[in-house]
Design an enzyme around this catalytic site. Sequence first.
Site, PDB file in Angstrom:
ATOM      1  CG  HIS A   1      11.293 -27.586  70.472  1.00 47.74           C
ATOM      2  ND1 HIS A   1      11.749 -27.426  71.762  1.00 47.74           N
ATOM      3  CD2 HIS A   1      10.094 -26.946  70.417  1.00 47.74           C
ATOM      4  CE1 HIS A   1      10.881 -26.702  72.449  1.00 47.74           C
ATOM      5  NE2 HIS A   1       9.859 -26.407  71.665  1.00 47.74           N
ATOM      6  CB  CYS A   2      14.072 -32.530  72.625  1.00 47.50           C
ATOM      7  SG  CYS A   2      15.661 -32.520  71.774  1.00 47.50           S
ATOM      8  CG  MET A   3      15.139 -30.479  77.270  1.00 48.41           C
ATOM      9  SD  MET A   3      15.801 -31.070  78.839  1.00 48.41           S
ATOM     10  CE  MET A   3      16.356 -29.529  79.563  1.00 48.41           C
TER      11      MET A   3
END
Length: 205
Positions: free
Chosen positions: A27-29
Amino acid sequence: MSKKYEKLAQGIADKIGGNENVSTLTHCMTRLRFALNDNQKADREGVKALEGVINVVESGGQFQVVIGIHVEEVYEEVIKHLKPLENSEGKSSKKNKVGLLDKLIDFISGTFSPIVPAIAGAGMIKALLALLLLFHLVSRESQTYYVVNFIADAAFYFLPFLLAYSAANKLKCNPVLAMVLAGVLLHPNLGQLNTAGQWRFLEFL
């Protein structure tokens, strides 16, 4: 805190094809980033219709579920239903063919996404420090400026360590060995050796 997203996580896990269809999950932001064994098994519209999902994007060989600022909490719940890093080992029969460019984009995004918060945080500290200087609340000679400045610089100075750790996780190799290699590149003696070598080369000329 993450319990409130349990229903959403279960829905995402079911509609992307279950545990057996997931190769990797990061996952990223704002997004959950899935690498699926078969994108055709994923119910894109079904995932998009789930309450809490903003959008679904397929890019760079990834099935990306846009969640927003609560993505980390959702990720913690989704990973309970999916064990892609454990179950994907030894699986080489992906039905969807991923091109070289897609693999490169997937590697770059998967490597940089985890360290974006550190870089963004350092940038915000730099911006705050610039405002303090602008309004003459601190001076460049003050100890406050010195301390805050090296705190902001830390993420950039030790960026090779962050990239090494993140890339090792992406490539499923030992992150400690990767960080040791990054340490070799950062060692001051290596810079001195390069400088000495340049001088010897110039003397030879």
